[in-house]
Enzyme design. Structure first.
Site, PDB file in Angstrom:
ATOM      1  N   GLU A  47      58.535  12.589  21.900  1.00 37.33           N
ATOM      2  CA  GLU A  47      57.854  13.140  20.929  1.00 37.33           C
ATOM      3  C   GLU A  47      56.555  13.863  21.371  1.00 37.33           C
ATOM      4  OE1 GLU A  47      56.470   9.952  18.671  1.00 37.33           O
ATOM      5  OE2 GLU A  47      57.928   9.386  17.292  1.00 37.33           O
ATOM      6  N   GLU A 107      64.969   7.506  16.327  1.00 36.97           N
ATOM      7  CA  GLU A 107      63.910   5.955  15.650  1.00 36.97           C
ATOM      8  C   GLU A 107      63.732   6.529  13.801  1.00 36.97           C
ATOM      9  OE1 GLU A 107      59.923   6.917  17.373  1.00 36.97           O
ATOM     10  OE2 GLU A 107      60.675   6.946  19.043  1.00 36.97           O
TER      11      GLU A 107
END
Length: 399
Positions: free
Chosen positions: A217, A317
């Site tokens: 991320e 995720e």
């Protein structure tokens, strides 16, 4: 994981299903690994090696970290020796061998292990960076437990030098700005990736560790992320493997955040390269959709992703948590039995969608959120919301 607004859901066509005879996801030949797996079905071991206080508040308090916002802050609070002792106790107990048995019993075949660059301690600036020491033997122990159970392992660089996102404890430091995006920080990350690559190939404990994610991320709008870091990270890992005499069929799969994340398209510099996978995070909690039960189900049922080039894609995720503004409303109360039926359907709808691609890794395995199991796969199974056999998803989704 990241607690902020996600980019728009991609409307591209679904990724092709991965087959075990393809080079694809499971990468190198791995001793004792069950090659009958055709999809990744896994859980993140969040807050094991990078603690996020919001999801492990009891542990954080017991360690003496108090109101510290990150591991960096806690080490400063406790001092290096005191912090090392506190974190050692955490690593000893937060995830146990019994957890790996339970993960296996719940029909899962993969763990994703978020770690910080400081796991390789030579990368740390000891005069200015305050981070726990001594975690690497516990990573060795963990992946050894996984190997003994034929559980696949993804090692994820979750916390980068200088932090790849500001004000995020998942980077290990609640930094006011992301200072990762320059050459000298990249060099420290390459050292981490090369040391870990060598360890994976030379330490038998890593027999079922087949994938390494170069960065979790990243903040958007940094051009050098793709042109410099991604391109060089790939080359450094392959150079390390070449120096070890590793043949192509035994190389690691190298994973990058997919273009849908919004930080650029890795394929711009990796087109034609072998042994690559992509990571997509699908938190509908922050997606720009109508936040209702009907909308969550319909969005998940119709969800498709990948631009057709960036394959295979793993949804690395996702969770069962709904929009913060409504998560405490009675219609989403996780303790309500009728709501549990709905959450079970939504779990199934997400699973069947993500298996259009290469599979999925739920965030997370273990949390300390009381009776709210929406972030914990283990707690959701124990509550009777998620079935022990993920194969049941197709019949439960209702898509």
């Amino acid at each position: 994981m990241r607690l902020s607004l996600l980019s728009l859901l991609s409307l591209a066509t679904a990724a092709l299903a991965w087959l075990p005879q393809d080079r694809g996801l499971f990468g190198r030949y791995i001793k004792r690994f069950n090659s009958s797996y055709t999809k990744i079905r896994g859980v993140n071991l969040g807050s094991l090696f990078i603690i996020e206080p919001w999801m492990a508040s009891q542990e954080w308090t017991a360690m003496g970290c108090g109101d510290s916002k990150s591991e960096f802050d806690c080490v400063m609070k406790l001092g290096q020796d005191g912090a090392n002792a506190a974190f050692k106790k955490h690593w000893e107990t937060y995830i146990t061998e019994q957890d790996l048995d339970t993960i296996k019993a719940y029909g899962l075949n993969t763990i994703r292990v978020p770690v910080g660059y400081w796991m390789v301690e030579e990368t740390v600036y000891r005069d200015s960076e305050h981070l726990p020491q001594g975690a690497l033997p516990y990573l060795d122990r963990l992946v050894g437990w996984a190997a003994a159970r034929n559980i696949y392992v993804i090692i994820d660089l979750h916390g980068a030098p200088g932090a790849q996102e500001p004000n995020q404890p998942f980077t290990g430091q609640f930094a006011p700005e992301a200072t990762f995006f320059n050459t000298y920080q990249y060099n420290r990350a390459y050292t981490f990736l090369q040391v870990m690559t060598q360890r994976i190939h030379t330490n038998p404990a890593y027999d079922t560790t087949g994938m390494i994610e170069v960065l979790n991320e990243p903040q958007r709008n940094h051009g050098s992320l793709i042109s410099e870091f991604y391109a060089t990270a790939y080359s450094k890992i392959r150079e390390t493997e070449s120096g070890l005499g590793i043949s192509q069929d035994q190389q690691l799969t190298i994973q990058f955040m997919d273009a849908a994340w919004g930080a650029g398209n890795p394929n711009d510099v990796l087109s034609g390269k072998s042994g690559i996978a992509y990571d997509d995070h699908r938190y509908l909690k922050w997606a720009p959709i109508v936040h209702s039960k009907t909308s969550y189900i319909s969005t998940s049922c119709s969800d498709s992703f990948s631009n057709g080039e960036n394959v295979p894609v793993i949804v690395g995720e996702w969770s069962l948590s709904v929009d913060t503004a409504i998560e405490k409303n009675p219609e989403f109360d996780p303790s309500n039995e009728a709501n549990k039926v709905w959450y079970r359907q939504w779990w199934a709808a997400q699973v069947q969608s993500y298996e259009k691609g290469a599979g999925w890794v739920f965030w997370s395995w273990n949390t300390q959120l009381g009776g709210d199991w929406r972030w914990s796969y283990k707690a959701a199974v124990d509550a009777g919301v998620v079935p022990m056999n993920p194969d049941e998803a197709r019949g439960l989704a209702g898509c």
